[in-house]
Design a protein around this motif. Structure first.
Motif, mmCIF file in Angstrom:
data_model
loop_
_atom_site.group_PDB
_atom_site.id
_atom_site.type_symbol
_atom_site.label_atom_id
_atom_site.label_comp_id
_atom_site.label_asym_id
_atom_site.label_seq_id
_atom_site.Cartn_x
_atom_site.Cartn_y
_atom_site.Cartn_z
ATOM 1 N N HIS A 33 7.663 -13.828 -7.829
ATOM 2 C CA HIS A 33 7.292 -13.273 -9.123
ATOM 3 C C HIS A 33 6.478 -11.995 -8.942
ATOM 4 N N ALA A 34 6.631 -11.081 -9.883
ATOM 5 C CA ALA A 34 5.716 -9.947 -9.963
ATOM 6 C C ALA A 34 4.362 -10.475 -10.436
ATOM 7 N N CYS A 35 3.310 -9.693 -10.228
ATOM 8 C CA CYS A 35 1.972 -10.159 -10.619
ATOM 9 C C CYS A 35 1.179 -9.028 -11.273
ATOM 10 N N GLU A 36 0.023 -9.374 -11.797
ATOM 11 C CA GLU A 36 -0.866 -8.391 -12.416
ATOM 12 C C GLU A 36 -1.261 -7.322 -11.400
ATOM 13 N N THR A 37 -1.309 -6.094 -11.861
ATOM 14 C CA THR A 37 -1.704 -4.988 -10.997
ATOM 15 C C THR A 37 -2.284 -3.858 -11.838
ATOM 16 N N VAL B 138 0.853 -1.189 0.000
ATOM 17 C CA VAL B 138 0.000 0.000 0.000
ATOM 18 C C VAL B 138 0.889 1.239 0.000
ATOM 19 N N LYS B 139 0.693 2.129 -0.950
ATOM 20 C CA LYS B 139 1.526 3.319 -1.049
ATOM 21 C C LYS B 139 1.478 4.112 0.251
ATOM 22 N N ASP B 140 2.656 4.434 0.774
ATOM 23 C CA ASP B 140 2.805 5.170 2.035
ATOM 24 C C ASP B 140 2.272 4.384 3.241
ATOM 25 N N GLY B 141 2.024 3.093 3.039
ATOM 26 C CA GLY B 141 1.566 2.261 4.150
ATOM 27 C C GLY B 141 2.708 1.977 5.108
ATOM 28 N N PRO C 225 -1.424 -7.833 -5.533
ATOM 29 C CA PRO C 225 -1.901 -7.134 -6.729
ATOM 30 C C PRO C 225 -2.058 -5.634 -6.511
ATOM 31 N N ILE C 226 -1.892 -5.182 -5.274
ATOM 32 C CA ILE C 226 -1.984 -3.745 -5.000
ATOM 33 C C ILE C 226 -0.940 -2.991 -5.806
ATOM 34 N N ASP C 227 0.295 -3.526 -5.837
ATOM 35 C CA ASP C 227 1.318 -2.871 -6.664
ATOM 36 C C ASP C 227 2.086 -3.855 -7.542
ATOM 37 N N VAL D 30 3.747 1.827 -10.844
ATOM 38 C CA VAL D 30 4.737 0.793 -10.543
ATOM 39 C C VAL D 30 5.073 -0.011 -11.793
ATOM 40 N N SER D 31 4.073 -0.470 -12.514
ATOM 41 C CA SER D 31 4.341 -1.310 -13.687
ATOM 42 C C SER D 31 5.149 -0.553 -14.744
ATOM 43 N N ASP D 32 4.855 0.731 -14.930
ATOM 44 C CA ASP D 32 5.633 1.519 -15.892
ATOM 45 C C ASP D 32 7.080 1.663 -15.433
ATOM 46 N N HIS D 33 7.266 1.788 -14.128
ATOM 47 C CA HIS D 33 8.608 1.914 -13.561
ATOM 48 C C HIS D 33 9.443 0.678 -13.873
ATOM 49 N N PHE D 34 8.781 -0.459 -14.008
ATOM 50 C CA PHE D 34 9.461 -1.726 -14.278
ATOM 51 C C PHE D 34 9.356 -2.148 -15.746
ATOM 52 N N GLY D 35 9.027 -1.201 -16.604
ATOM 53 C CA GLY D 35 9.000 -1.511 -18.034
ATOM 54 C C GLY D 35 7.717 -2.123 -18.524
ATOM 55 N N GLY D 36 6.645 -2.033 -17.736
ATOM 56 C CA GLY D 36 5.357 -2.585 -18.136
ATOM 57 C C GLY D 36 5.106 -3.961 -17.547
#
Length: 216
Positions: free
Chosen positions: A136-140, A18-21, A188-190, A145-151
């Motif tokens: 593993h990363a997951c759908e979100t 959670v962002k800023d959690g 899946p939050i991020d 965040v996903s753009d930061h990691f190249g999609g």
């Protein structure tokens, strides 16, 4: 009492998806769970920093995120060590950092070399090394965040290659190996970070491997 250094990034730090959690409670972080699972016979020193890479620079951050540069200092400050557990690589997947699980595995190889070379010839026991493939990363839906990691396609696809490449390094360099994806899933939050239960599960899952490595 034996001592373990748990060297990692935000997943070792206990970052909240959670962002800023708030940071996960001390008792829920995987190094703490591992220490409990080992029955008090081993002290686990947690060294986690959000954004840390294996051996690559990130000039957009304030603290030094290059694991290869900071590891020698940490090895010296916490010696003697019986085992160094390294769980890094997720941040390497950012296109501006490295971009691939393969090259992250080369970073893990270099960290293994650094650990062994630090103590060679000094009369201090050389610690065992355990390489851990991150979950593993997951759908979100978190586009930031996903753009930061190249999609999504890139971050998920590359994260699923960690175990393959890390196992090869572990085999070639005779280290221990554990795939954290077998016991923990990203939120899946991020799509990257773990909830408290999954963070804790890594410590529980890795405990049998640590016992074997240390002969406990």
């Amino acid at each position: 009492m034996k001592t373990i250094l748990a060297f990692g990034d935000s997943l070792t730090f206990g970052a909240n998806p959670v962002k800023d959690g708030p940071r996960h409670a001390y008792e829920d972080r995987w190094p703490s769970t591992l220490e409990r699972a080992l029955g008090g016979d081993v002290r686990v020193v947690a060294e986690g920093l959000g954004g840390r890479t294996t051996v690559y620079d990130d000039f957009t951050t304030a603290a030094d995120r290059n694991g290869g540069r900071i590891l020698p200092t940490l090895l010296s400050s916490h010696e003697p060590l019986d085992l160094v557990i390294i769980m890094l690589g997720t941040n390497d997947l950012k296109p501006t950092i490295c971009g691939s699980a393969l090259w992250a595995s080369y970073g893990m190889r270099r960290l293994t070399q650094i650990t062994r070379g630090q103590f060679f010839g000094l009369g201090t026991p050389v610690p065992q090394v355990l390489l851990v493939a991150p979950p593993h990363a997951c759908e979100t839906d978190n586009v930031d965040v996903s753009d930061h990691f190249g999609g999504l396609y890139h971050m998920i696809g590359e994260s699923k290659l960690f175990a393959k490449h890390y196992l090869r390094q572990a085999t070639d360099w005779s280290t221990g190996f554990f795939d954290a994806a077998t016991v923990a899933k990203a939120s899946p939050i991020d799509g990257i970070h773990l909830d408290a239960a999954n963070t804790s599960a890594i410590g529980e899952g890795i405990a049998p491997v640590v016992k074997k490595v240390l002969g406990l």
